[in-house]
Design a protein around this motif. Structure first.
Motif, mmCIF file in Angstrom:
data_model
loop_
_atom_site.group_PDB
_atom_site.id
_atom_site.type_symbol
_atom_site.label_atom_id
_atom_site.label_comp_id
_atom_site.label_asym_id
_atom_site.label_seq_id
_atom_site.Cartn_x
_atom_site.Cartn_y
_atom_site.Cartn_z
ATOM 1 N N LEU A 91 0.820 -1.225 0.000
ATOM 2 C CA LEU A 91 0.000 0.000 0.000
ATOM 3 C C LEU A 91 0.850 1.269 0.000
ATOM 4 N N GLN A 92 2.088 1.143 0.476
ATOM 5 C CA GLN A 92 2.958 2.328 0.459
ATOM 6 C C GLN A 92 3.379 2.674 -0.964
ATOM 7 N N GLU A 93 3.343 1.689 -1.838
ATOM 8 C CA GLU A 93 3.817 1.937 -3.198
ATOM 9 C C GLU A 93 2.717 1.942 -4.250
ATOM 10 N N TYR A 94 1.589 1.298 -3.929
ATOM 11 C CA TYR A 94 0.516 1.186 -4.913
ATOM 12 C C TYR A 94 -0.711 1.957 -4.447
ATOM 13 N N THR B 48 -2.508 -9.314 7.498
ATOM 14 C CA THR B 48 -3.074 -8.058 7.019
ATOM 15 C C THR B 48 -4.053 -7.482 8.028
ATOM 16 N N PRO B 49 -3.574 -6.627 8.940
ATOM 17 C CA PRO B 49 -4.500 -6.041 9.907
ATOM 18 C C PRO B 49 -5.537 -5.163 9.212
ATOM 19 N N GLY B 50 -6.754 -5.164 9.749
ATOM 20 C CA GLY B 50 -7.805 -4.303 9.199
ATOM 21 C C GLY B 50 -8.629 -4.961 8.118
ATOM 22 N N LEU B 51 -8.290 -6.202 7.791
ATOM 23 C CA LEU B 51 -9.035 -6.919 6.757
ATOM 24 C C LEU B 51 -10.036 -7.841 7.454
ATOM 25 N N LYS C 268 -15.046 -4.122 -2.640
ATOM 26 C CA LYS C 268 -14.337 -3.367 -1.596
ATOM 27 C C LYS C 268 -14.266 -4.169 -0.302
ATOM 28 N N THR C 269 -13.088 -4.194 0.313
ATOM 29 C CA THR C 269 -12.954 -4.850 1.614
ATOM 30 C C THR C 269 -13.079 -3.786 2.704
ATOM 31 N N THR C 270 -12.914 -4.212 3.947
ATOM 32 C CA THR C 270 -13.007 -3.260 5.060
ATOM 33 C C THR C 270 -11.712 -2.465 5.212
ATOM 34 N N LYS C 271 -10.701 -2.811 4.438
ATOM 35 C CA LYS C 271 -9.418 -2.100 4.528
ATOM 36 C C LYS C 271 -9.329 -1.095 3.380
ATOM 37 N N PRO C 272 -9.130 0.185 3.689
ATOM 38 C CA PRO C 272 -9.092 1.196 2.628
ATOM 39 C C PRO C 272 -8.005 0.899 1.593
ATOM 40 N N GLY C 273 -8.366 1.061 0.326
ATOM 41 C CA GLY C 273 -7.411 0.845 -0.756
ATOM 42 C C GLY C 273 -7.263 -0.608 -1.160
ATOM 43 N N ALA D 245 -15.441 -15.763 -10.668
ATOM 44 C CA ALA D 245 -14.229 -15.044 -10.254
ATOM 45 C C ALA D 245 -13.940 -13.923 -11.237
ATOM 46 N N MET D 246 -14.139 -14.201 -12.527
ATOM 47 C CA MET D 246 -13.917 -13.165 -13.528
ATOM 48 C C MET D 246 -14.900 -12.015 -13.350
ATOM 49 N N GLY D 247 -16.156 -12.372 -13.057
ATOM 50 C CA GLY D 247 -17.173 -11.341 -12.813
ATOM 51 C C GLY D 247 -16.777 -10.460 -11.640
ATOM 52 N N ALA D 248 -16.255 -11.092 -10.585
ATOM 53 C CA ALA D 248 -15.821 -10.339 -9.401
ATOM 54 C C ALA D 248 -14.640 -9.433 -9.749
ATOM 55 N N GLY D 249 -13.745 -9.939 -10.590
ATOM 56 C CA GLY D 249 -12.600 -9.146 -11.030
ATOM 57 C C GLY D 249 -13.057 -7.919 -11.807
ATOM 58 N N ARG D 250 -14.057 -8.117 -12.666
ATOM 59 C CA ARG D 250 -14.574 -7.006 -13.465
ATOM 60 C C ARG D 250 -15.204 -5.936 -12.574
ATOM 61 N N LYS D 251 -16.049 -6.366 -11.619
ATOM 62 C CA LYS D 251 -16.707 -5.398 -10.722
ATOM 63 C C LYS D 251 -15.672 -4.616 -9.928
ATOM 64 N N ALA D 252 -14.677 -5.316 -9.415
ATOM 65 C CA ALA D 252 -13.634 -4.651 -8.632
ATOM 66 C C ALA D 252 -12.839 -3.685 -9.512
ATOM 67 N N ALA D 253 -12.607 -4.078 -10.766
ATOM 68 C CA ALA D 253 -11.860 -3.195 -11.677
ATOM 69 C C ALA D 253 -12.622 -1.884 -11.865
ATOM 70 N N ASN D 254 -13.927 -1.988 -12.055
ATOM 71 C CA ASN D 254 -14.739 -0.765 -12.219
ATOM 72 C C ASN D 254 -14.663 0.105 -10.974
ATOM 73 N N SER D 255 -14.764 -0.539 -9.817
ATOM 74 C CA SER D 255 -14.743 0.201 -8.555
ATOM 75 C C SER D 255 -13.371 0.837 -8.316
ATOM 76 N N ILE D 256 -12.313 0.094 -8.608
ATOM 77 C CA ILE D 256 -10.959 0.631 -8.423
ATOM 78 C C ILE D 256 -10.729 1.801 -9.376
ATOM 79 N N HIS D 257 -11.191 1.661 -10.607
ATOM 80 C CA HIS D 257 -11.026 2.746 -11.588
ATOM 81 C C HIS D 257 -11.699 4.028 -11.093
ATOM 82 N N GLU D 258 -12.906 3.856 -10.624
ATOM 83 C CA GLU D 258 -13.658 5.013 -10.112
ATOM 84 C C GLU D 258 -12.899 5.659 -8.940
ATOM 85 N N TYR D 259 -12.391 4.812 -8.043
ATOM 86 C CA TYR D 259 -11.652 5.277 -6.868
ATOM 87 C C TYR D 259 -10.388 6.021 -7.292
ATOM 88 N N LEU D 260 -9.663 5.446 -8.245
ATOM 89 C CA LEU D 260 -8.390 6.052 -8.662
ATOM 90 C C LEU D 260 -8.615 7.393 -9.357
#
Lengths: 287, 469
Positions: B230-233, B410-413, B429-434, B451-466
């Motif tokens: 998380l410090q780098e990504y 991984t604390p906070g997960l 989204k998990t309970t850990k920010p980022g 799993a692919m469907g979950a990857g797609r949903k997360a990709a959309n959410s991450i894109h929006e977040y970024l």
């Protein structure tokens, strides 16, 4: 951009090589900067020598975080280790994964005895050093069949306060087994808080039988067959205290008084036939 | 007029894929079906009604425009069909092979109401294979670089899908893979005869051509923690897979020759032990093999054992045929090849010899009682029904659990009771920010497409977040 898989093209280059114990044991320093920075005493790596290779666990004999290398010390016992031995400085190992396993739990206890047998001394060395650095009074006992098979004597001397050496044939040090010397020490002093024993399974078994008599807590480091070594496959299962544990993630160190050594030996020998086929094929290639 | 005629009952029956003869294929690791020829694919595609409100799209976890790609096949534009698939699914050659279409798109196909449904999966496979064979793999244009960095932990179907989506959106993507090869369960789990590994490799090559970086041999939780990443990504996606084998916890289970399905399949598939001694990894070649469980993984194990030279392979399952979780096609293939089924049978202990090698096991006969929490009728042991069977090798394929290696570092997960990562089903989204998560490490063992469907949903959410960061 940092490269976690080390050395650019995921190649782990050998920077130092020394053969020990009448060429039955090989000592490599290998470039793996990130593993070198992260690894703690007691942890191990899994390596795959080349594309057609198997994954084998090897314990690190030490690390050099500033130089970015890890020390791999292994006995030539089968095809993979025989193949590794043919590698020289400048050659590379295809894959090294680590650090794996739980680090040794090191704390200041008082008097600690570290017992290493055979190549187990290599595993014992960083652990011995860590116990000394944590402020313990460290007695080390190392043993081998014969003088020429003894490894890391100078290193173990420096890593402990008191080093005892045994050989089975009496060619050097005390004539006898490490357990003989250990029994003597346990008879003499009652302040031993912990014993760590690492070596061939029979050695650990008899060592634990002895220390149980004296009621001294004993930790051992196990080396069963592994495949992925991330807890995914269960190849390395060992019975400890009547329960199945995965050595790769729950270990490699366990309470020595609780381990089912007979099962461990049998599981380690599961592929003897195949190992011979591999070795014969390797020898036929004239390596 | 032509349109109206088409709406009537299709005259063409569902086209079968030519496949290797069962006796022959049970001795080799080559893929079982050969796939459609262009003629068969076009014939099959003519069965699609091109519904105005297609149900099949809703039945697909990644909402492929199924009628559109089938229409392109029908018109002979096979490359166009592959590209249409890739608009929604970056791994069509894989999904065409391993998706449970009978429970998804094909289940709701209108043709299937009166006749057999359109063979959507087989058509998907055909189009993707065509594109790959022609070497004409389309590289879509990437969005301008955003300067944002995403770390993906695990290179299974969830991670690969997410990586493909996010790299196209202009983010820098690095996949961290614990093993020495990418693909996760596609590489270590699913055998060559069901999913040739060069297909998985081709999909990964495609991602690498898009600019995705893969870091091999990185066990996150050990070499780096999630907090260190998380410090780098800017964002992290956890697509670890389930990755913890379950055992039956019966006496004698640690005898040599008793494998978890994960170990057995990893040895054979990832390490290529089936090619021993060309490859160094050994594997037991049992003559009389018992496989416990009746899911797809159990079928894969049983069929692998046959190919490794077993004379007898028995599936031992404590419920009845109806409750078997494997795809019908997999059960059918296993039976054709000679796998025997011991249903309503539960093992109680193993026997071994002096070397600690398994020699057999004791079983109890079961009967079905009231439904349990899974909705399936609970197997109940029949008193005094013990009997013994011999075996010289066994595979335990009763499911997987959550591998605790990463979660516990991984604390906070937040984890659920069974140790799986808690993630929002809509965003990942998990309970850990980022940190996002998806696939088997969230749902427990499921399918490649989910799993692919979950990857797609997360990709959309991450894109929006970024983009809002």
């Amino acid at each position: 951009m940092k490269n976690l898989s080390e050395g650019g093209g995921r190649l782990y280059k050998i920077t130092y090589k020394r053969e020990m114990a009448e060429n039955t044991v090989c000592y490599f320093k290998v470039e793996a900067p990130r593993i070198a920075r992260k690894a703690k005493p007691g942890q191990f790596v899994v390596l795959r020598a080349n594309e057609t290779g198997e994954r084998i666990p090897l314990t690190m004999g030490g690390t050099d975080p500033s130089g970015g290398t890890i020390d791999l010390i292994f006995q030539v016992v089968g095809k993979t280790t025989a193949l590794l031995r043919t590698l020289n400085v400048g050659d590379s190992i295809e894959d090294i994964i680590g650090p794996l396993g739980r680090p040794t739990h090191v704390e200041k206890l008082g008097t600690v005895i570290c017992v290493g047998g055979g190549t187990g001394v290599a595993v014992m060395y960083p652990i011995t050093k860590a116990y000394k650095e944590a402020g313990n009074n460290v007695i080390a006992i190392i043993g081998a069949r014969t003088k020429d098979l003894l490894i890391l004597e100078d290193e173990m001397k420096a890593a402990s306060h008191d080093l005892r050496v045994t050989t089975d044939d009496g060619s050097y040090g005390v004539h006898g087994f490490v357990t003989d010397v250990l029994r003597k020490i346990l008879d003499e002093r009652k302040d031993v808080k912990l014993i760590v024993g690492i070596g061939p399974v029979p050695m650990m078994k008899f060592l634990c039988k002895l220390t149980k008599e004296y009621g001294v807590k004993t930790m051992v480091s196990l080396n069963p067959i592994m495949v992925d070594a991330t807890g995914m496959c269960g190849a390395c299962r060992v019975t400890v205290g009547g329960r199945t544990k995965f050595c790769c993630v729950d270990g490699p160190e366990f309470d020595g008084h609780e381990v089912d050594y007979d099962e461990l030996v049998k599981r380690q020998r599961a592929y003897l036939t195949e190992e011979k086929v591999s070795m014969d094929q390797f020898k036929a290639l004239g390596r | 007029m032509a349109e109206k005629e088409k709406k009537e009952k299709p005259k063409v029956p569902r086209q079968k894929m030519p496949e290797q003869d069962p006796k022959e294929r049970a001795k080799n690791f080559n893929e079982v079906p050969f796939g459609y020829t262009p003629e068969l694919a076009q014939l099959e595609s003519s069965r699609c009604l091109q519904c105005k409100k297609p149900k099949c799209i809703e039945g697909c976890p990644v909402e492929i425009d199924i009628p559109a790609f089938i229409k392109l096949i029908n018109e002979g534009d096979f490359i166009g069909a592959a590209r249409k698939l890739k608009e929604r699914n970056s791994l069509p050659a894989i999904c065409g092979r391993v998706c449970p279409q009978e429970d998804q798109c094909e289940k709701v196909c209108i043709v299937g109401k009166k006749d057999e449904p359109v063979a959507i999966g087989r058509l998907e496979r055909f189009a993707a294979d065509w594109e790959r064979a022609k070497g004409d793999v389309f590289i879509p244009e990437k969005a301008p670089t955003t300067g944002k960095k995403v770390a993906v932990v695990g290179s299974g179907p969830a991670g690969l899908t997410l990586a493909g989506d996010l790299i196209l959106k202009g983010h820098e993507v690095t996949i961290f893979e614990a093993l020495h090869k990418t693909g996760g369960v596609l590489i270590y789990g699913i055998p060559e005869f069901r999913l040739p590994k060069d297909i998985v490799q081709a999909e990964v090559n495609y991602l690498e051509r898009l600019g995705v970086t893969v870091e091999y041999n990185c066990v996150i939780g050990r070499i780096e923690t999630v907090d260190e990443l998380l410090q780098e990504y800017d964002a992290i996606f956890l697509g670890l897979g389930a990755g913890l084998p379950q055992f039956m916890n019966i006496p004698g289970e640690n005898f040599c020759g008793i494998y978890s399905a994960n170990e057995y399949l990893t040895r054979s598939n990832l390490m290529k032990a089936y090619l021993f001694p060309k490859y160094d990894t050994p594997i037991a070649r049992g003559k009389n093999v018992a496989v416990f469980g009746a899911g797809n993984v159990a079928m894969d194990s049983a069929r692998t054992a046959l190919r490794l030279g077993a004379d007898t392979v028995r599936i031992v399952y404590r419920r009845s045929r109806e409750e078997m979780p494997a795809r019908i096609e997999e059960v059918h293939h296993a039976e054709e090849e000679g796998v025997q089924f011991y249903l309503l049978t539960a093992p109680t202990r193993f026997f071994g010899d002096d070397n600690g090698w398994v020699t057999g096991f004791e079983c109890l006969k079961m009967e079905l009682g009231e439904p349990d929490e899974s909705g399936r009728r609970r197997p109940v042991p029949i008193k005094g029904s013990e009997f013994q069977l011999e075996c010289d090798m066994a595979v335990v394929a009763i499911g997987a659990g959550a591998n605790p290696l990463l979660p516990t570092t991984t604390p906070g997960l937040e984890l659920n009771k069974r140790g799986y990562i808690v993630a929002d089903p809509e965003t990942g989204k998990t309970t850990k920010p980022g940190v996002w998560a998806g696939g088997d490490i969230v749902t427990g063992s499921a399918t490649v497409i989910l799993a692919m469907g979950a990857g797609r949903k997360a990709a959309n959410s991450i894109h929006e977040y970024l983009m809002n960061k």
